[in-house]
Design an enzyme around this catalytic site. Structure first.
Site, PDB file in Angstrom:
ATOM      1  N   PRO A   5     109.425  78.351  52.013  1.00 20.39           N
ATOM      2  CA  PRO A   5     110.465  78.005  52.974  1.00 20.39           C
ATOM      3  C   PRO A   5     109.912  77.481  54.286  1.00 20.39           C
ATOM      4  O   PRO A   5     109.295  78.224  55.038  1.00 20.39           O
ATOM      5  CB  PRO A   5     111.207  79.325  53.197  1.00 20.39           C
ATOM      6  CG  PRO A   5     110.494  80.353  52.406  1.00 20.39           C
ATOM      7  CD  PRO A   5     109.204  79.778  51.935  1.00 20.39           C
ATOM      8  N   GLU A   6     110.105  76.211  54.511  1.00 22.40           N
ATOM      9  CA  GLU A   6     109.834  75.619  55.814  1.00 22.40           C
ATOM     10  C   GLU A   6     111.190  75.312  56.442  1.00 22.40           C
ATOM     11  O   GLU A   6     112.215  75.749  55.931  1.00 22.40           O
ATOM     12  CB  GLU A   6     108.968  74.357  55.656  1.00 22.40           C
ATOM     13  CG  GLU A   6     107.646  74.670  54.955  1.00 22.40           C
ATOM     14  CD  GLU A   6     106.714  73.471  54.851  1.00 22.40           C
ATOM     15  OE1 GLU A   6     106.755  72.612  55.744  1.00 22.40           O
ATOM     16  OE2 GLU A   6     105.961  73.392  53.874  1.00 22.40           O
ATOM     17  N   HIS A  97     112.134  93.210  42.891  1.00 20.51           N
ATOM     18  CA  HIS A  97     111.690  92.489  44.081  1.00 20.51           C
ATOM     19  C   HIS A  97     112.686  92.506  45.225  1.00 20.51           C
ATOM     20  O   HIS A  97     112.514  91.785  46.196  1.00 20.51           O
ATOM     21  CB  HIS A  97     111.346  91.043  43.706  1.00 20.51           C
ATOM     22  CG  HIS A  97     110.327  90.951  42.621  1.00 20.51           C
ATOM     23  ND1 HIS A  97     110.531  90.240  41.453  1.00 20.51           N
ATOM     24  CD2 HIS A  97     109.107  91.517  42.495  1.00 20.51           C
ATOM     25  CE1 HIS A  97     109.471  90.368  40.678  1.00 20.51           C
ATOM     26  NE2 HIS A  97     108.600  91.132  41.278  1.00 20.51           N
ATOM     27  N   ARG A 159      93.410  71.338  73.592  1.00 19.56           N
ATOM     28  CA  ARG A 159      93.179  72.126  72.369  1.00 19.56           C
ATOM     29  C   ARG A 159      92.179  71.382  71.495  1.00 19.56           C
ATOM     30  O   ARG A 159      92.172  70.158  71.446  1.00 19.56           O
ATOM     31  CB  ARG A 159      94.481  72.333  71.602  1.00 19.56           C
ATOM     32  CG  ARG A 159      95.610  72.777  72.504  1.00 19.56           C
ATOM     33  CD  ARG A 159      96.322  73.971  71.960  1.00 19.56           C
ATOM     34  NE  ARG A 159      97.285  74.440  72.937  1.00 19.56           N
ATOM     35  CZ  ARG A 159      97.554  75.717  73.125  1.00 19.56           C
ATOM     36  NH1 ARG A 159      96.932  76.626  72.420  1.00 19.56           N
ATOM     37  NH2 ARG A 159      98.441  76.077  74.019  1.00 19.56           N
TER      38      ARG A 159
END
Length: 277
Positions: A5-6, A97, A159
């Site tokens: 899931p994005e 689950h 960065r």
DNA sequence: CCAGCAGCCTGAAAGC
DNA sequence: TGCTTTCAGGCTGCTG
């Protein structure tokens, strides 16, 4: 079920789930023993006012001033069991689950399944994310005007890590994961290992991030293997992928085989010819 | 502050 | 065939 899931997948789930749970009162709950899921019990007694999304997180707004924050991890999925179920809610009654289950006042149940248990559930005061560092420092929503080539370039300044690593950190922009990072970098013709991205290439990359995520939403998410969404259906975006999962297959632009490397412990597929550092 | 990395998990696939 | 090993990866928390 395998899901990854994005942002597009989480947004698809949000749109399907929201109308089914808005206004519902949570009258009971049961969870897996792990502290990743037991906080779900804290939502009992509250009414669900709204379901929103920030990056890959689902935010259930409650009427007591709190928020149920859900992250699906790798294999998390929500499902509504509509029929009336007698007795106390029980995870064990819904398969091996099921990690959390909430009984709703209409007799239905909201279920959270998560095979690999990378997901996490928490109840926090609304908007207070001091204990959720990724959410606290999350960059702008990619489909909002707050995210642009300019904002991306500013976020990358100072960065040193590879551009793909930066994207996955959720700090320059929210909601991008492994699939859509590979897709956007391919379309922008940028090598995932690139360290310095100038303003012009940031404009292109930001545009491509918006494009691949919007396409993903329009297609109802990417389905891998037997992933199903909140309705039990499957998305169609896997047919649009041009880089992710295509190692060894021909680049759609130049025809050379796509190359696969491991970058920060994540499989990364790109074209050595078309994508430049 | 940032970079780097082990650890968390389990089913599917690959290896032997 | 059946057992063992590898692989998938978002986020957390620790170390330097």
């Amino acid at each position: 079920m395998l899901i990854m899931p994005e942002l597009p997948e989480v947004e698809t789930i949000r749109r399907q789930l929201a109308p089914l749970i808005q206004g519902a009162v949570i009258v009971g709950a049961d969870t897996h023993w792990s502290s990743k899921f037991t906080p779900a019990l804290d939502a009992v007694g509250a009414t669900i006012l709204n379901l929103s999304r920030r990056g890959k997180y689902l935010l259930f707004e409650l009427d007591d001033g709190n928020e149920l924050v859900a992250h699906l991890g790798m294999t998390g999925a929500f499902q509504i069991v509509a029929q009336h179920v007698a007795g106390s809610p029980s995870c064990a009654a819904h398969g091996p689950h099921t990690r959390a289950i909430w009984a709703l006042d209409d007799g239905g149940q909201l279920i959270f399944r998560d095979i690999r248990r990378f997901g996490r559930l928490r109840v926090v005061p609304a908007g207070v994310y001091e204990d959720i560092p990724t959410l606290l420092t999350m960059g702008p929503e990619p489909l909002s005007d707050a995210f642009s080539g300019r904002s991306l370039h500013a976020a990358l300044r100072g960065r040193s890590r590879a551009i793909k690593t930066q994207l996955l950190s959720q700090r320059p922009v929210a909601g991008v994961g492994n699939i859509y990072a590979d897709e956007a970098l391919f379309n922008a013709r940028i090598d995932p290992r690139a360290h310095r991205i100038g303003p012009e290439r940031c404009e292109v990359l930001a545009s491509q991030i918006k494009a691949v995520l919007q396409t993903g939403i329009d297609n109802g998410g990417t389905t891998l293997r037997d992933y199903v969404d909140a309705r039990g259906g499957e998305g169609g975006n896997q047919h649009e992928l041009v880089a992710y999962g295509r190692a060894g297959e021909p680049c759609i632009s130049c025809g050379n085989p796509l190359h696969s490397i491991v970058l920060d412990a994540r499989t990364t597929t790109f074209c050595r010819t078309c994508q430049r550092r």
